[in-house]
Design a protein around this motif. Sequence first.
Motif, short mmCIF file in Angstrom:
data_model
loop_
_atom_site.label_atom_id
_atom_site.label_comp_id
_atom_site.label_asym_id
_atom_site.label_seq_id
_atom_site.Cartn_x
_atom_site.Cartn_y
_atom_site.Cartn_z
N ILE A 150 1.21 -0.68 0.09
CA ILE A 150 0.03 -0.07 0.19
C ILE A 150 0.84 0.72 -0.32
O ILE A 150 0.18 2.41 -0.99
CB ILE A 150 -1.17 -0.39 0.86
N GLN A 151 1.76 1.37 0.85
CA GLN A 151 2.92 2.22 1.44
C GLN A 151 3.56 2.59 -0.05
O GLN A 151 4.25 3.92 -0.91
CB GLN A 151 3.26 2.28 1.83
N VAL B 98 3.44 1.31 -3.64
CA VAL B 98 2.17 1.77 -4.74
C VAL B 98 1.64 3.09 -4.95
O VAL B 98 1.63 4.21 -5.54
CB VAL B 98 1.17 0.48 -4.80
N ARG B 99 1.55 3.57 -3.76
CA ARG B 99 0.88 4.86 -3.47
C ARG B 99 2.20 5.62 -3.97
O ARG B 99 1.56 7.39 -4.71
CB ARG B 99 0.68 5.43 -2.44
N GLU B 100 2.98 6.15 -3.32
CA GLU B 100 3.56 6.98 -4.05
C GLU B 100 4.03 6.75 -4.55
O GLU B 100 4.69 7.52 -5.76
CB GLU B 100 5.18 6.82 -2.70
N THR C 92 3.48 5.40 -7.56
CA THR C 92 2.61 5.41 -8.97
C THR C 92 2.15 6.99 -9.43
O THR C 92 2.18 7.24 -10.64
CB THR C 92 1.59 4.92 -8.55
N ARG C 93 2.41 8.05 -8.20
CA ARG C 93 2.75 9.60 -8.37
C ARG C 93 4.30 9.93 -8.81
O ARG C 93 4.14 11.02 -9.71
CB ARG C 93 2.85 9.98 -6.99
N ASN D 70 5.66 2.84 -12.00
CA ASN D 70 4.99 1.71 -11.70
C ASN D 70 5.89 0.22 -11.55
O ASN D 70 5.66 -0.95 -10.59
CB ASN D 70 4.04 1.43 -12.13
N TYR E 110 -5.05 -1.86 -7.14
CA TYR E 110 -4.19 -0.61 -7.22
C TYR E 110 -3.78 -0.43 -9.08
O TYR E 110 -3.38 0.48 -10.10
CB TYR E 110 -2.27 0.17 -6.91
#
Length: 350
Positions: free
Chosen positions: A154-155, A157-159, A161-162, A166, A260
């Motif tokens: 979770i941590q 992928v969130r960062e 992706t921005r 990926n 995601y």
Amino acid sequence: MQTTSQLHPTYYFSSRRSSIRSNSSMKLGGWNSSQLGFTGRGQSLRFLTPIHKTRLFVISDADDGHAYAPVLEEDSNTNHAPSSEPETFFSKWSPPKYLWRGLSVLVLAGQVIIRTLKGKVHWRNTLQQLERVGPKSVGVCLLTSAFVGMAFTIQFVREFTRLGLNRSVGGVLALAFSRELSPVVTSIVVAGRIGSAFAAELGTMQVSEQTDTLRVLGSNPVDYLVTPRVLASSLALPFLTLMCFTVGMASSALLADSVYGISINIILDSAQRALRSWDIISAMIKSQVFGMIISIVSCAWGVTTMGGAKGVGESTTSAVVISLVGIFMADFALSYCFFQGAGDSLKNCV
């Protein structure tokens, strides 16, 4: 000529405070006197004994009608020599518990290594402990690893992706799991589950003197109790770590794909490009060292237990805490030795 049977007994009890004279027969209990004499009509016999200043009193005994004279207290001691040697600082000093327990860890580790090299291993006990540490701990280790993997996914992928990275998520997860998370998480779970059991078992055996019974029967407690547990932990931890790494990566890939939208193939391809064989080998070396730390510390704390049930509880808690601290310290030392300088593992998966 008078015989002894014609003598009329008279007893003299002399002390500093009082004296008792009786013309009748008496029973003496624990008497200390300076003079004891038998006087008759024709002669007097006296026997001198060392002076013991004693307080006496007479109690009539209803059973046989005789008087009883017990000793209340001893006023002085005829031995004028000093009762003990002069006390020094070291005669009252005892080493702190953490100090001699730490030394016991080193001594026990040396004994285990020597006995193992000599081949003095109780193999049946080793197989039993191996089953206990390995197969019976798989479930909790895999479950913990799966949720830790999903939380890190979770941590990351969130960062990432921005940043448009990926394709690097799988490589970062693989490196994090192989180098740090899998061996450390597995060792923490084993320390809580197996290390506490080792300390409690050996502590109970120590306070109930079962280890002394083994010595009387001719068995070495190190061979029978400690060495099998150390070998079982050292052999089982690397395989548990490898399984936790696989399950953690699988759960991370499934979460990234389902939530995601990052394909499983991308995650696995990135992980394959980032991983090196040394990453897996270092993880297994770390887990083996962690297994030795857990088992030796737990066994050492168990065999040095004192104080009954309360001591067993304190030893169990302390063994788990010290094992966790030792794991983190060893993890830092091994990581510093294994991974020095700038790395280029993520270069191929960007």
